[in-house]
Design a protein around this motif. Structure first.
Motif: not given
Length: 104
Positions: A52-68
């Protein structure tokens, strides 16, 4: 104390002692199974949390890329507006007028 009472007490203590001695292997076996079950449950819980933490981390990475990407788009828009403002101010200067006051 009467002899019968002493015999009854000795008999009761010996029966309880025998019951405890008979129950010890079963209790040890139960403890081992319980510890094994808890360990297995702990491992499965840890695996689920890690996943679950790994999935959350990958979603967070994707969201950070979107914000950038959004921030980069905003910077480009601000640069275009500044270019337009500079050109517009230059038009006013060339036409002999004053550039409009900066609202900020």
């Amino acid at each position: 104390m009467s002899v019968e009472l002493v015999i009854a007490l000795i008999t009761a203590v010996s029966v309880l002692g025998a019951a405890v001695i008979a129950a010890v292997p079963a209790l040890v076996s139960l403890r081992r199974r319980t510890v094994g079950a808890v360990t297995a449950e702990g491992e499965s819980t840890r695996d689920a949390v890690t996943e679950a933490v790994g999935a959350l981390g990958s979603r967070l990475d994707a969201r950070i890329d979107d914000v950038r990407d959004d921030i980069d788009d905003l910077r480009e828009d601000v640069a275009r507006v500044r270019e337009w403002q500079a050109g517009h101010d230059a038009e006013h200067l060339l036409l002999g007028g004053r550039p409009p006051a900066d609202p900020s």
